[in-house]
Design a protein around this motif. Structure first.
Motif, PDB file in Angstrom:
ATOM      1  N   GLU A 106       0.841  -1.262   0.056  1.00 10.88           N
ATOM      2  CA  GLU A 106      -0.036  -0.186   0.106  1.00 10.88           C
ATOM      3  C   GLU A 106       0.945   1.120  -0.134  1.00 10.88           C
ATOM      4  O   GLU A 106       0.510   2.261  -0.521  1.00 10.88           O
ATOM      5  N   GLY A 107       1.917   1.295   0.597  1.00 11.10           N
ATOM      6  CA  GLY A 107       2.799   2.372   0.731  1.00 11.10           C
ATOM      7  C   GLY A 107       3.391   2.842  -0.665  1.00 11.10           C
ATOM      8  O   GLY A 107       3.537   3.909  -0.896  1.00 11.10           O
ATOM      9  N   LYS A 133       2.010   2.000  -3.540  1.00 13.16           N
ATOM     10  CA  LYS A 133       1.027   2.519  -4.404  1.00 13.16           C
ATOM     11  C   LYS A 133       0.643   3.770  -4.113  1.00 13.16           C
ATOM     12  O   LYS A 133       0.238   4.650  -5.154  1.00 13.16           O
ATOM     13  N   GLU A 134       0.702   4.268  -2.733  1.00 13.40           N
ATOM     14  CA  GLU A 134       0.376   5.644  -2.388  1.00 13.40           C
ATOM     15  C   GLU A 134       1.520   6.668  -2.923  1.00 13.40           C
ATOM     16  O   GLU A 134       1.270   7.710  -3.686  1.00 13.40           O
ATOM     17  N   ARG A 135       2.776   6.277  -2.832  1.00 19.55           N
ATOM     18  CA  ARG A 135       3.834   6.959  -3.539  1.00 19.55           C
ATOM     19  C   ARG A 135       3.674   7.145  -4.979  1.00 19.55           C
ATOM     20  O   ARG A 135       4.014   8.234  -5.496  1.00 19.55           O
ATOM     21  N   ARG A 152       0.944   6.964  -6.557  1.00 21.37           N
ATOM     22  CA  ARG A 152      -0.234   8.058  -6.970  1.00 21.37           C
ATOM     23  C   ARG A 152       0.013   9.363  -6.609  1.00 21.37           C
ATOM     24  O   ARG A 152      -0.265  10.376  -7.597  1.00 21.37           O
ATOM     25  N   LEU A 153       0.825   9.835  -5.449  1.00 18.36           N
ATOM     26  CA  LEU A 153       1.571  11.070  -5.191  1.00 18.36           C
ATOM     27  C   LEU A 153       2.410  11.398  -6.633  1.00 18.36           C
ATOM     28  O   LEU A 153       2.342  12.769  -7.007  1.00 18.36           O
ATOM     29  N   GLU A 154       3.038  10.548  -6.797  1.00 18.93           N
ATOM     30  CA  GLU A 154       3.913  11.069  -8.059  1.00 18.93           C
ATOM     31  C   GLU A 154       3.544  11.335  -9.229  1.00 18.93           C
ATOM     32  O   GLU A 154       3.922  12.124 -10.020  1.00 18.93           O
ATOM     33  N   ARG A 208       0.337  12.405  -9.527  1.00 16.75           N
ATOM     34  CA  ARG A 208      -0.346  13.641  -9.243  1.00 16.75           C
ATOM     35  C   ARG A 208       0.574  14.944  -9.453  1.00 16.75           C
ATOM     36  O   ARG A 208       0.430  15.701 -10.081  1.00 16.75           O
TER      37      ARG A 208
END
Length: 100
Positions: free
Chosen positions: A80-81, A83-85, A87-89, A91
């Motif tokens: 999950e970490g 995936k979130e990184r 998504r942030l990159e 965006r």
């Protein structure tokens, strides 16, 4: 493992076989492996692979790589970490490109 029969004799011309040349076969080998090419193109690629030992060898290597990736990545999910990184990159990249 391959749906194509291995050629019996070496190819006299490493450049072109019928309707399609070696460079095009190498460029399209993944569409064939992924089942994304048209039936007509599949037939052209198949004929070329049967006549050209070099391209047939390349096809076999790519086929084995695809099988290895599928076997090693089967059912695994990204943490999950991560995936979130990602998504942030994504965006952040989208905002930078979408700017003035």
């Amino acid at each position: 493992m391959s749906e194509f029969s291995e050629p019996a004799a070496p190819c006299p011309n490493d450049d072109a076989h019928g309707d399609i040349g070696c460079a095009q076969v190498i460029a399209e080998v993944w569409t064939l492996l992924d089942g994304e090419c048209t039936p007509e193109n599949k037939e052209k690629l198949r004929r070329h692979l049967e006549a050209c030992p070099g391209c047939f060898k390349h096809y076999g290597l790519e086929e084995r790589i695809k099988a290895l990736i599928a076997a090693k990545c089967k059912g695994e999910k990204a943490p999950e970490g991560l995936k979130e990184r990602l998504r942030l990159e994504i965006r952040r990249t989208t905002i930078i490109r979408g700017g003035p």
